[in-house]
Enzyme design. Structure first.
Site, short mmCIF file in Angstrom:
data_model
loop_
_atom_site.label_atom_id
_atom_site.label_comp_id
_atom_site.label_asym_id
_atom_site.label_seq_id
_atom_site.Cartn_x
_atom_site.Cartn_y
_atom_site.Cartn_z
N HIS A 278 0.83 -1.20 0.00
CA HIS A 278 0.00 0.00 0.00
C HIS A 278 0.86 1.25 0.00
CE1 HIS A 278 -2.93 -2.89 1.79
NE2 HIS A 278 -3.70 -2.29 0.93
N ASP A 350 -4.14 -7.17 -7.77
CA ASP A 350 -4.41 -6.42 -6.56
C ASP A 350 -4.81 -5.02 -7.01
OD1 ASP A 350 -4.64 -5.67 -3.92
OD2 ASP A 350 -2.70 -6.46 -3.33
#
Length: 572
Positions: A278, A350
């Protein structure tokens, strides 16, 4: 998914998909609008496919335009808890994402193949911070998914929509209200009984299907490496690849057996890095031999068990393709996943709004991900730009039509397959049978790492303490202890202290007789309490199982699936 870290205020639910939407604690819904009454009858959509899914998929793809094909590989999120009616804030968020007001309009405009349901705080394309949730309770989710499928049936071909979410349980859980909450994956790993894992995940899959969710981005197939890996933590079954393989296969069988596609993540494995995708590109420095021994087995077991989806990770697996995120690596997503593991299902990226995927403009990133071997693009930061980039790639030859049609054929085959199952009635959600199945797994997971193995762990009045943000768990345990006959008081009793996700040594209590860890058990190494217990989870059923052990009415058969310095895997 790219996440705003302010969401860390709520420690027990992780947000947005990285990992399909996963790695950071998620903002919970606080909407007070009245629930929308769903149809409670078991139903199959009017256009429910019959016949061989692959045959139907091939026929549908042959009739699709390039625009149709480009839309089918997109799986964004949308703002709003209803498909066709949203508040002003949700409409503004959807305008920023897609230039429309509602999720249904987003499906119609871009001919979408899928949508992910989320609960998190994110940045929209303008940079504004927007909390959003699509998942308030089972009735609302069912009404939403019914509306989304109605919109999808209006598209060319009438294929059902792929509706996904990150329902891992534990710290990454989207639907938290009114459902049967499983323990974390690590809790199942501690139990070490795959048959119980399969039964619990069958219950979970049945509830997801009743809510209209067709793909669960779970289980996590990562093998947990060093304790420094706080991104995955209790989301993994443990540190032993062979044991994890048995658990992953069991979870997949449970989900797939009731018609919900299981989504293995984060391929090729996020457990042996301390980095967070992230925030940047985590580096995985294992040799090929180490990766084969430590990370491959759970993914192979999940594929062999019939997982319909594999999610790629934004990870730099240097032994295979140094410097290239796995999502964009043909060596990993095609040569290894398709060639070595023989995976024939849908490969999903993702979240494409995470930093490693934002290296390129959305259109270029979309083409790169498809060329690497992904079939579906999760959460593109700009839906229009991603779609237009795919169409431009077809025109200039950077994306071959054959690769796009191959991807869409896989997607439609999976969607037609999951749509063949009759949708369960909402009455199955949080049913007694499901609580029994999941409760058996919880009871098998409780682990005593220090202290007695028989008899009551405490006597007399009890006081339950915790850090301030564990109040829900504290109250849940208080009620469970009272149900076991204990007198629980506000102060002055023998102390049980709860710690959980994100807690540090400063959150431990020096006065506690029993310290309970509701996440990865590493923190117990610093605890001074004479009794140390791990539940790996703060769910109601986990804490109910704990109360039975405290009362001496149940054993603690669990064994920690990770090594805690200075402590045994179990004291029993």
């Amino acid at each position: 998914m790219r996440i705003v870290r302010a969401a860390l205020l709520l420690p027990l639910v992780l947000a947005a998909t990285a990992c399909g939407s996963d790695d950071a604690p998620a903002l919970q819904a606080t909407a007070t609008a009245p629930p929308i009454a769903p149809s409670l009858r078991p139903s199959t959509p009017a256009s429910a496919p019959t016949g061989d899914p692959a045959t139907r998929a091939a026929a549908a793809v042959a009739a699709m335009s390039d625009t149709d094909l480009a839309g089918q590989v997109l799986m964004p999120y949308a703002y709003g808890s209803n498909a066709t009616t949203v508040d002003k804030g949700s409409a503004a968020g959807n305008q920023g994402l897609a230039g429309v007001n509602t999720p249904a309009e987003m499906i119609a405009k871009f001919h979408l193949g899928g949508l992910i349901l989320v609960g998190f705080t994110a940045k929209d394309p303008t940079g504004a911070t927007n909390p959003t949730t699509n998942v308030e309770n089972p009735q609302q989710v069912r009404a939403l998914t019914d509306g989304l499928q109605a919109a999808a049936r209006q598209l060319p071909g009438g294929a059902p929509l792929m509706i996904g979410t990150d329902q891992e349980y534990g710290v990454v859980t989207r639907v938290t209200q009114g459902v049967t909450m499983l323990p974390s994956a690590m809790g199942a790993g501690a139990a070490g009984r795959p048959q119980l894992t399969e039964g619990a995940w069958r219950a979970a899959g049945t509830e997801l299907a009743a809510m209209g969710i067709t793909v669960d981005f779970a289980p996590v197939a990562d093998t947990l490496g060093p304790p420094a890996n706080t991104v995955i933590g209790s989301r993994a079954f443990g540190a032993d690849a062979k044991a994890n393989a048995l658990q992953v296969a069991a979870a997949v069988r449970g989900l797939e057996g009731v018609g919900v596609a299981a989504g293995l993540k984060h391929f090729p494995g996020h457990g042996h890095t301390s980095g967070d995708s992230h925030e940047g590109l985590p580096v995985v420095t294992q040799s090929k031999a180490a990766w084969t021994a430590q990370d491959l087995p759970p993914f192979k077991a999940g594929v062999d068990a019939g997982a319909g989806v594999v999610m790629s990770g934004h990870l730099d697996l240097q032994a295979f393709d140094k410097g290239v995120p796995a999502t964009f690596s043909k060596k990993i997503m095609t040569d290894v996943l398709r060639g070595q593991l023989k995976f024939t299902g849908v490969a999903v990226t993702d979240a494409m709004n995470m930093p490693p995927a934002m290296k390129w403009a959305p259109g270029e990133a979309a083409v790169r991900a498809l060329n690497a071997g992904n079939d579906m693009l999760l959460m593109p930061p700009d839906i229009g730009a991603a779609r237009d980039g795919i169409l431009a790639g077809l025109k200039d030859g950077s994306l071959k039509k054959q690769r796009l049609t191959e991807a869409v054929t896989r997607i439609l085959t999976l969607k037609f397959r999951t749509a063949q199952k009759k949708q369960p009635d909402l009455s199955v959600v949080a049913s007694r049978a499901h609580e029994q199945a999941v409760g058996a797994l919880d009871a098998a997971s409780i682990t005593v790492l220090r202290g007695p193995c028989s008899g009551a762990l405490m006597s007399g009045p009890i006081t339950v303490t915790s850090s301030s943000d564990r109040e829900v768990a504290r109250v849940t345990l208080v009620r469970a202890l009272q149900a076991q006959g204990f007198k629980v008081q506000a102060a002055g009793g023998t102390v049980i202290h709860l710690v959980g996700y994100g807690d540090k040594s400063v959150d431990l209590s020096p006065s506690a007789r029993v310290t309970v860890m509701m996440d990865t058990p590493y923190l117990l190494a610093a605890a001074k309490s004479p009794v140390l217990v791990a539940t790996y989870s703060s769910s109601k059923l986990s804490l109910t199982a704990l109360a039975a052990v405290v009362a001496g009415k149940a054993k603690a058969p669990g064994k920690s699936p990770v090594a805690v310095p200075g402590l045994p895997r179990t004291a029993c």
